[in-house]
Design a protein around this motif. Structure first.
Motif, PDB file in Angstrom:
ATOM      1  N   LEU A 158     -21.664 -53.879  68.828  1.00 38.85           N
ATOM      2  CA  LEU A 158     -20.044 -54.747  68.686  1.00 38.85           C
ATOM      3  C   LEU A 158     -19.486 -52.778  69.265  1.00 38.85           C
ATOM      4  O   LEU A 158     -18.298 -52.493  69.073  1.00 38.85           O
ATOM      5  CB  LEU A 158     -19.850 -55.359  67.993  1.00 38.85           C
ATOM      6  CG  LEU A 158     -20.027 -56.551  68.413  1.00 38.85           C
ATOM      7  CD1 LEU A 158     -19.645 -58.030  67.769  1.00 38.85           C
ATOM      8  CD2 LEU A 158     -20.029 -57.286  69.984  1.00 38.85           C
ATOM      9  N   ASP A 159     -20.108 -52.351  67.138  1.00 44.09           N
ATOM     10  CA  ASP A 159     -19.152 -51.109  66.681  1.00 44.09           C
ATOM     11  C   ASP A 159     -19.198 -49.743  68.240  1.00 44.09           C
ATOM     12  O   ASP A 159     -18.922 -49.325  69.334  1.00 44.09           O
ATOM     13  CB  ASP A 159     -19.967 -50.053  65.969  1.00 44.09           C
ATOM     14  CG  ASP A 159     -19.131 -51.157  64.402  1.00 44.09           C
ATOM     15  OD1 ASP A 159     -18.452 -52.240  64.838  1.00 44.09           O
ATOM     16  OD2 ASP A 159     -19.846 -51.129  63.700  1.00 44.09           O
ATOM     17  N   THR A 212     -17.686 -51.225  71.056  1.00 41.01           N
ATOM     18  CA  THR A 212     -16.173 -50.436  71.059  1.00 41.01           C
ATOM     19  C   THR A 212     -15.828 -49.256  71.425  1.00 41.01           C
ATOM     20  O   THR A 212     -14.318 -49.043  71.456  1.00 41.01           O
ATOM     21  CB  THR A 212     -15.764 -51.303  69.697  1.00 41.01           C
ATOM     22  OG1 THR A 212     -15.700 -52.580  69.745  1.00 41.01           O
ATOM     23  CG2 THR A 212     -13.974 -50.697  69.188  1.00 41.01           C
ATOM     24  N   ASN A 213     -16.522 -48.421  70.838  1.00 36.84           N
ATOM     25  CA  ASN A 213     -16.208 -46.743  70.601  1.00 36.84           C
ATOM     26  C   ASN A 213     -16.014 -46.167  71.873  1.00 36.84           C
ATOM     27  O   ASN A 213     -15.669 -45.615  72.585  1.00 36.84           O
ATOM     28  CB  ASN A 213     -17.501 -46.182  70.064  1.00 36.84           C
ATOM     29  CG  ASN A 213     -16.658 -46.228  68.583  1.00 36.84           C
ATOM     30  OD1 ASN A 213     -15.688 -45.929  67.853  1.00 36.84           O
ATOM     31  ND2 ASN A 213     -18.214 -46.456  67.877  1.00 36.84           N
ATOM     32  N   LEU A 218     -12.725 -47.293  73.501  1.00 35.75           N
ATOM     33  CA  LEU A 218     -12.221 -46.489  73.200  1.00 35.75           C
ATOM     34  C   LEU A 218     -11.709 -45.134  73.489  1.00 35.75           C
ATOM     35  O   LEU A 218     -10.745 -44.076  74.398  1.00 35.75           O
ATOM     36  CB  LEU A 218     -12.108 -46.550  71.171  1.00 35.75           C
ATOM     37  CG  LEU A 218     -11.786 -46.843  70.551  1.00 35.75           C
ATOM     38  CD1 LEU A 218     -11.997 -47.054  69.398  1.00 35.75           C
ATOM     39  CD2 LEU A 218     -10.051 -47.010  70.578  1.00 35.75           C
ATOM     40  N   VAL A 248      -8.039 -50.034  66.425  1.00 36.82           N
ATOM     41  CA  VAL A 248      -9.624 -50.827  66.395  1.00 36.82           C
ATOM     42  C   VAL A 248      -9.162 -52.250  65.219  1.00 36.82           C
ATOM     43  O   VAL A 248      -8.278 -52.070  64.370  1.00 36.82           O
ATOM     44  CB  VAL A 248     -10.655 -50.393  66.339  1.00 36.82           C
ATOM     45  CG1 VAL A 248     -11.941 -52.132  66.149  1.00 36.82           C
ATOM     46  CG2 VAL A 248     -10.861 -49.503  66.615  1.00 36.82           C
ATOM     47  N   LYS A 308     -10.003 -56.259  63.252  1.00 36.89           N
ATOM     48  CA  LYS A 308     -11.089 -56.917  62.970  1.00 36.89           C
ATOM     49  C   LYS A 308      -9.928 -58.450  63.213  1.00 36.89           C
ATOM     50  O   LYS A 308      -9.828 -58.756  62.018  1.00 36.89           O
ATOM     51  CB  LYS A 308     -12.122 -56.983  61.815  1.00 36.89           C
ATOM     52  CG  LYS A 308     -12.146 -55.505  61.787  1.00 36.89           C
ATOM     53  CD  LYS A 308     -13.762 -55.650  62.875  1.00 36.89           C
ATOM     54  CE  LYS A 308     -14.356 -53.666  62.917  1.00 36.89           C
ATOM     55  NZ  LYS A 308     -15.686 -54.188  62.917  1.00 36.89           N
ATOM     56  N   ARG A 331     -15.683 -60.219  67.152  1.00 35.16           N
ATOM     57  CA  ARG A 331     -15.103 -59.387  68.106  1.00 35.16           C
ATOM     58  C   ARG A 331     -13.992 -58.332  67.508  1.00 35.16           C
ATOM     59  O   ARG A 331     -13.011 -59.257  67.192  1.00 35.16           O
ATOM     60  CB  ARG A 331     -14.997 -59.867  69.153  1.00 35.16           C
ATOM     61  CG  ARG A 331     -15.616 -60.770  69.789  1.00 35.16           C
ATOM     62  CD  ARG A 331     -16.880 -60.528  70.845  1.00 35.16           C
ATOM     63  NE  ARG A 331     -16.755 -59.648  71.804  1.00 35.16           N
ATOM     64  CZ  ARG A 331     -17.786 -59.379  72.197  1.00 35.16           C
ATOM     65  NH1 ARG A 331     -18.598 -60.059  72.029  1.00 35.16           N
ATOM     66  NH2 ARG A 331     -18.185 -57.449  72.666  1.00 35.16           N
ATOM     67  N   PRO A 332     -14.576 -57.244  67.229  1.00 34.38           N
ATOM     68  CA  PRO A 332     -13.070 -56.067  67.185  1.00 34.38           C
ATOM     69  C   PRO A 332     -12.239 -55.886  68.797  1.00 34.38           C
ATOM     70  O   PRO A 332     -13.031 -56.191  69.606  1.00 34.38           O
ATOM     71  CB  PRO A 332     -13.952 -55.367  66.565  1.00 34.38           C
ATOM     72  CG  PRO A 332     -15.098 -55.322  67.566  1.00 34.38           C
ATOM     73  CD  PRO A 332     -15.761 -56.577  67.584  1.00 34.38           C
ATOM     74  N   LEU A 333     -10.680 -56.252  68.804  1.00 31.49           N
ATOM     75  CA  LEU A 333     -10.331 -55.889  69.919  1.00 31.49           C
ATOM     76  C   LEU A 333      -9.373 -54.335  69.587  1.00 31.49           C
ATOM     77  O   LEU A 333      -9.595 -54.049  69.076  1.00 31.49           O
ATOM     78  CB  LEU A 333      -8.892 -57.041  69.763  1.00 31.49           C
ATOM     79  CG  LEU A 333      -9.699 -58.304  69.779  1.00 31.49           C
ATOM     80  CD1 LEU A 333      -8.154 -59.754  69.806  1.00 31.49           C
ATOM     81  CD2 LEU A 333      -9.925 -58.702  71.476  1.00 31.49           C
ATOM     82  N   ILE A 334      -8.871 -54.109  70.141  1.00 26.59           N
ATOM     83  CA  ILE A 334      -8.364 -52.703  70.377  1.00 26.59           C
ATOM     84  C   ILE A 334      -7.234 -53.063  70.682  1.00 26.59           C
ATOM     85  O   ILE A 334      -7.176 -53.969  72.102  1.00 26.59           O
ATOM     86  CB  ILE A 334      -8.337 -51.742  71.160  1.00 26.59           C
ATOM     87  CG1 ILE A 334     -10.305 -51.771  70.948  1.00 26.59           C
ATOM     88  CG2 ILE A 334      -8.623 -50.687  71.347  1.00 26.59           C
ATOM     89  CD1 ILE A 334     -11.371 -51.112  71.952  1.00 26.59           C
ATOM     90  N   PRO A 373     -13.627 -56.002  74.670  1.00 21.93           N
ATOM     91  CA  PRO A 373     -14.669 -54.455  74.780  1.00 21.93           C
ATOM     92  C   PRO A 373     -15.359 -55.909  74.576  1.00 21.93           C
ATOM     93  O   PRO A 373     -15.726 -56.705  74.190  1.00 21.93           O
ATOM     94  CB  PRO A 373     -14.737 -53.703  74.088  1.00 21.93           C
ATOM     95  CG  PRO A 373     -13.560 -53.747  72.673  1.00 21.93           C
ATOM     96  CD  PRO A 373     -12.899 -54.759  72.751  1.00 21.93           C
TER      97      PRO A 373
END
Length: 159
Positions: A7-8, A11-12, A15, A29, A31, A37-40, A80
């Motif tokens: 997930l990182d 996300t990267n 980004l 980012v 949490k 899930r991370p959101l941006i 993502p």
């Protein structure tokens, strides 16, 4: 641990794509509680979506004013995802339930700028707008495709 790294990395990738390919600024980012899930969040270089009813009101207001009404960009949520992931209605509902209509801003004045004005066409902006997410789908070759998703039923746009 592997899922977190996955997930990182995802996300990267998104980004990087938003910042260097699409000129987004103020990316952050989040949490979110209620979802793993991370959101941006970030600010695109131009506005991504105009509600169909707002579009009609803008046309009428511009006709009366005889000048264009500025369309500044709005902060957006970005989710993502990877093309191979299997998403369900429940999964999307969890993401939508974990967010507000607009991402939190470091500058509280930004979110209140539109709230003070009484123009009819501003009722679809700021915290008055419906929840939406820009779904960023990443392919194995790092190609990213974006889809705008709304929470609930949304009137179709006029072309």
């Amino acid at each position: 641990m592997a899922a977190t790294n996955y997930l990182d990395d995802l996300t990267n990738t998104v980004l990087h794509n938003l910042e260097y390919q699409h000129d987004w600024t103020r990316l952050k980012v989040h949490k979110q509680p209620g979802t793993a899930r991370p959101l941006i969040s970030g600010l695109p270089p131009r506005r991504l979506y105009v509600h169909p009813d707002e579009q009609i009101e803008l046309i009428m207001a511009e006709k009366n004013r005889e000048e264009r009404i500025p369309q500044p960009p709005e902060f957006e949520w970005v989710l993502p995802t990877h093309l191979a992931e299997k998403w369900t209605i429940k999964g999307f509902a969890e993401v939508f339930d974990s967010i507000g209509p607009i991402p939190p801003s470091d500058n509280p004045q930004e979110s209140s700028d539109l709230e003070d004005e009484d123009a009819q066409w501003k009722q679809w902006r700021g915290s008055k707008r419906g929840k939406r997410i820009l779904m960023a789908t990443v392919q194995d070759d790092s190609t990213v495709v974006y889809y705008l998703m709304h929470d609930g039923i949304v009137k179709p746009r006029q072309n």
